[in-house]
Design a protein around this motif. Structure first.
Motif, PDB file in Angstrom:
ATOM      1  N   VAL A  15      -0.437  -7.048   9.660  1.00  0.00           N
ATOM      2  CA  VAL A  15       1.164  -6.635   8.252  1.00  0.00           C
ATOM      3  C   VAL A  15       1.283  -8.067   8.496  1.00  0.00           C
ATOM      4  CG1 VAL A  15       1.414  -5.553   6.593  1.00  0.00           C
ATOM      5  CG2 VAL A  15      -0.701  -4.670   7.376  1.00  0.00           C
ATOM      6  N   GLU A  16       2.419  -7.725   9.640  1.00  0.00           N
ATOM      7  CA  GLU A  16       3.562  -8.758  10.154  1.00  0.00           C
ATOM      8  C   GLU A  16       2.691 -10.292  10.201  1.00  0.00           C
ATOM      9  OE1 GLU A  16       5.409  -7.093  13.467  1.00  0.00           O
ATOM     10  OE2 GLU A  16       5.722  -5.353  12.261  1.00  0.00           O
ATOM     11  N   LYS A  17       1.726 -10.501  10.510  1.00  0.00           N
ATOM     12  CA  LYS A  17       1.850 -12.139  10.397  1.00  0.00           C
ATOM     13  C   LYS A  17       1.532 -12.036   8.506  1.00  0.00           C
ATOM     14  CE  LYS A  17      -1.688 -14.234  12.574  1.00  0.00           C
ATOM     15  NZ  LYS A  17      -3.313 -14.705  13.289  1.00  0.00           N
ATOM     16  N   MET A  18       0.923 -11.585   7.737  1.00  0.00           N
ATOM     17  CA  MET A  18       1.218 -11.783   6.710  1.00  0.00           C
ATOM     18  C   MET A  18       2.344 -12.132   6.005  1.00  0.00           C
ATOM     19  SD  MET A  18      -1.373  -9.608   4.081  1.00  0.00           S
ATOM     20  CE  MET A  18      -2.382  -7.958   5.638  1.00  0.00           C
ATOM     21  N   LEU A  19       2.909 -10.746   5.702  1.00  0.00           N
ATOM     22  CA  LEU A  19       4.588 -11.036   5.317  1.00  0.00           C
ATOM     23  C   LEU A  19       5.320 -12.037   6.361  1.00  0.00           C
ATOM     24  CD1 LEU A  19       5.797  -7.083   6.031  1.00  0.00           C
ATOM     25  CD2 LEU A  19       5.559  -8.519   3.728  1.00  0.00           C
ATOM     26  N   ARG A  20       4.684 -13.213   7.310  1.00  0.00           N
ATOM     27  CA  ARG A  20       5.356 -14.001   7.241  1.00  0.00           C
ATOM     28  C   ARG A  20       5.600 -15.656   6.807  1.00  0.00           C
ATOM     29  NH1 ARG A  20       3.392 -14.992  13.579  1.00  0.00           N
ATOM     30  NH2 ARG A  20       3.637 -12.793  14.232  1.00  0.00           N
ATOM     31  N   ILE A  78      -1.207  -2.231   0.473  1.00  0.00           N
ATOM     32  CA  ILE A  78      -2.401  -1.951  -0.255  1.00  0.00           C
ATOM     33  C   ILE A  78      -2.242  -4.355  -0.603  1.00  0.00           C
ATOM     34  CG2 ILE A  78      -3.773  -2.258  -2.062  1.00  0.00           C
ATOM     35  CD1 ILE A  78      -2.510   0.738  -2.966  1.00  0.00           C
ATOM     36  N   VAL A  79      -3.509  -4.621  -0.446  1.00  0.00           N
ATOM     37  CA  VAL A  79      -3.981  -5.956  -0.767  1.00  0.00           C
ATOM     38  C   VAL A  79      -3.974  -6.435  -2.256  1.00  0.00           C
ATOM     39  CG1 VAL A  79      -4.168  -8.028  -0.646  1.00  0.00           C
ATOM     40  CG2 VAL A  79      -3.235  -6.870   1.255  1.00  0.00           C
ATOM     41  N   ARG A  80      -3.616  -6.796  -3.149  1.00  0.00           N
ATOM     42  CA  ARG A  80      -4.083  -7.524  -4.408  1.00  0.00           C
ATOM     43  C   ARG A  80      -4.252  -8.309  -5.072  1.00  0.00           C
ATOM     44  NH1 ARG A  80      -0.193  -2.631  -7.489  1.00  0.00           N
ATOM     45  NH2 ARG A  80      -1.051  -1.808  -4.688  1.00  0.00           N
ATOM     46  N   ASP A  81      -4.713  -8.277  -6.102  1.00  0.00           N
ATOM     47  CA  ASP A  81      -4.425 -10.075  -6.786  1.00  0.00           C
ATOM     48  C   ASP A  81      -2.814 -10.040  -7.553  1.00  0.00           C
ATOM     49  OD1 ASP A  81      -6.753 -10.750  -7.154  1.00  0.00           O
ATOM     50  OD2 ASP A  81      -7.220  -9.622  -8.151  1.00  0.00           O
ATOM     51  N   TYR A  82      -2.576 -10.799  -7.264  1.00  0.00           N
ATOM     52  CA  TYR A  82      -1.759 -10.938  -8.180  1.00  0.00           C
ATOM     53  C   TYR A  82      -1.727 -11.243  -9.742  1.00  0.00           C
ATOM     54  CZ  TYR A  82       1.909 -14.237  -9.521  1.00  0.00           C
ATOM     55  OH  TYR A  82       4.031 -15.024  -9.892  1.00  0.00           O
ATOM     56  N   ALA A  83      -0.078 -10.521 -10.672  1.00  0.00           N
ATOM     57  CA  ALA A  83      -0.334 -11.158 -11.449  1.00  0.00           C
ATOM     58  C   ALA A  83      -0.014 -11.946 -12.067  1.00  0.00           C
ATOM     59  CB  ALA A  83      -0.042  -8.949 -12.951  1.00  0.00           C
ATOM     60  N   SER A  84      -0.308 -12.923 -12.464  1.00  0.00           N
ATOM     61  CA  SER A  84       0.343 -14.074 -13.560  1.00  0.00           C
ATOM     62  C   SER A  84       0.846 -14.003 -14.832  1.00  0.00           C
ATOM     63  CB  SER A  84      -0.445 -15.356 -13.206  1.00  0.00           C
ATOM     64  OG  SER A  84      -1.450 -15.171 -13.793  1.00  0.00           O
TER      65      SER A  84
END
Ligand SMILES: Nc1ncnc2c1ncn2[C@@H]1O[C@H](COP(=O)(O)OP(=O)(O)O)[C@@H](O)[C@H]1O
Ligand SMILES: [Mg+2]
Length: 195
Positions: A15-20, A78-84
């Motif tokens: 998760v830390e890597k994702m947040l970078r 939770i990783v989910r779709d971005y809501a455009s």
């Protein structure tokens, strides 16, 4: 100590890597949301139990086009779709409502019924509107725990935005039974809460 200072959660290295590479999108009572590559977002929760409850809702709604797709999760994220698109209330404030938006809101509540939700309601600020006027729920809550038979919060939001009558006229055109139920209950609610 303010609320933000105890917002510390031990995250794993994945998760830390994702947040970078992520960017802050917004925060609420329960979590902070950051953008990720590939049109996804990660929501980091303060509370493990709330994270798990939200994940459970997303599992039950995973076939519905009104809800973001979930890709992975952990105890606190939770990783989910971005809501455009734009938040529904912000859009309506600027441009008003139209038949298509009203129609899609009605379909959303119909979808809640199909998903066996007990709470047939959602707040305007938890809905995002795309350019084609399709609607996405970003933050579902209590859908399976609290019984609410008509969209009171939603109607209250539309009422505050001055578009409730226009919305209800589309409801009345499309389904007179639903119109009666929603209109009756909301009027009663307003009368009780006016004083
Ligand atoms: N899928 C998403 N796409 C884009 N922005 C989002 C998304 N989910 C949440 N956000 C942003 O993050 C904020 C907080 O998310 P939300 O799920 O409402 O958290 P909370 O449960 O704490 O209320 C939202 O108000 C919105 O600005
Ligand atoms: Mg929220």
């Amino acid at each position: 100590m303010n609320e933000k200072s105890d917002y510390y959660i031990q995250l794993n290295s994945k998760v830390e890597k994702m947040l970078r590479t992520s960017e802050f999108l917004g925060s609420g009572h329960n979590g902070i949301v950051y953008s990720l590559p590939n049109q996804r977002v990660i929501k980091i929760f303060k509370n493990k139990r709330i994270c798990s409850k939200e994940y459970d809702i997303f599992m039950k709604t995973r076939r519905s086009k009104f809800f973001p797709k979930v890709y992975e999760h952990g105890d606190y994220y939770i990783v989910r779709d971005y809501a455009s698109g734009e938040r529904l209330d912000k859009y309506i404030k600027k441009h008003g409502i139209n038949k298509e938006i009203s129609h899609n809101i009605i379909r959303l509540i119909e979808e809640f019924k199909k998903l066996n939700f007990k709470r047939l309601d959602i707040r305007c600020k938890d809905l995002y509107l795309k350019e084609d006027f399709s609607i996405t729920v970003i933050d579902p809550k209590n859908n399976y725990s609290k019984k609410v038979i008509y969209p009171r919060h939603l109607m209250k939001g539309l009422n505050n935005l001055g578009v409730l009558d226009e919305f209800l006229s589309t409801v009345s055109d499309e389904n007179s039974k639903i119109y009666e139920l929603w209109n009756f209950n909301f009027k009663q609610y307003l009368e009780k809460n006016i004083k």
